[in-house]
Design an enzyme around this catalytic site. Structure first.
Site: not given
Length: 294
Positions: A88, A125, A180, A258
């Site tokens: 992101h 995040e 992430h 993740e």
């Protein structure tokens, strides 16, 4: 697919961790120190079989390291190119038209990027992945690697997932990793590693290598952070997917991690601690080094 995991015999030594704020600055990172290598152990690899030494790796300490700190010998990652993809970007939410633009990831069309998730108190995040990536960048460079980041700050937009893959391909990286954190239900917890599947596309030649990378990163994360395997997705913290653009389009071995669930109160609190983000970065570095040196 069921593959028996291999415990990574790695002891992580963290010392002198800086007091960086969430999304820490360069000055904060300069105060951090990285791990020193323990004695190597030997274990069978779950994908390739056989045995291999599994050192945690080493990095020179920060300038403020005390004279008593052990000094590692050599640069174990010299000549290696690593691409770090911090998920992101901090301003994605301000540019919906740009990040919602549809791009082709070969198995479907998806948004160029997303805003990512956040903790209940607003720690994003994007800030988390940027901070962990900066720390990982520092550790890997200290170990001799050339590091390429897919974005240079947390104040911009994107790039698109297709561009993120292209950056790793252009760099002819030995390995790439996308960082992430998840946004699942609050009761869910634990980390998992996403591994690409064969899709009849550019990723196919590196799927097997990516799987081996996934095991190494998974084992290092479990050993180094103490985080549990995901309770809600994948098997033994491994999730094989064919819809992740940054993996589908990669021509170099690559996985997506993740690191945990930002909606889970316990993990959210830990992710906001600079010392724990350093643990994650060091664990990822050790997993990458295990893959690159064996």
């Amino acid at each position: 697919m069921s593959v028996t995991g291999r415990a990574l015999a790695t002891a992580l030594v963290l010392c002198g961790l800086g007091a960086a704020a969430c999304g820490g600055t360069t000055a904060d990172l300069a105060r951090d120190r990285v791990g020193v290598p323990p004695v190597a152990a030997t274990a069978a690899h779950p994908v390739t079989g056989g045995t291999a030494a599994t050192p945690a790796g080493s990095a020179t300490g920060a300038a403020s390291a005390s004279a008593a700190s052990p000094t590692p010998v050599g640069k174990p990652l010299s000549g290696k190119v690593v691409v770090i993809d911090p998920g992101h970007n901090g301003q994605n939410y301000r540019h919906p038209a740009e990040i919602n633009k549809q791009v082709d990831v070969l198995t479907k069309r998806k948004a160029c990027d997303t805003t990512g998730t956040a903790t209940a108190n607003g720690y994003s995040e994007a800030a988390f992945t940027w901070d962990v990536s900066q720390r990982l960048d520092k550790i890997l460079k200290n170990r001799g690697a050339k590091v390429v980041l897919t974005r240079q700050d947390n104040t911009g937009v994107g790039p698109c997932i297709t561009q993120r893959a292209a950056i790793g391909n252009k760099a002819r990286a030995n390995v790439a990793i996308s960082i992430h954190a998840d946004g699942a239900g609050p009761a869910n917890h634990g980390f998992h590693v996403i591994i690409p599947k064969r899709i009849g596309g550019p990723v196919d030649p590196v799927v097997k290598a990516s799987e081996r990378l996934g095991f190494d990163v998974r084992d290092a994360m479990r050993s180094g952070t103490g985080l549990p395997y995901s309770t809600y997705i994948g098997k033994d913290a491994l999730d094989y997917r064919n819809d992740i653009g940054g993996l589908n389009l990669s021509t170099v071995p690559k996985v997506l991690v993740e690191c945990g669930n930002m909606k889970n109160p316990t993990e959210a609190a830990r992710f906001q601690q600079p010392a724990f983000r350093q643990k994650i970065a060091l664990s990822l570095a050790n997993g990458l080094q295990q893959y690159l040196t064996h």
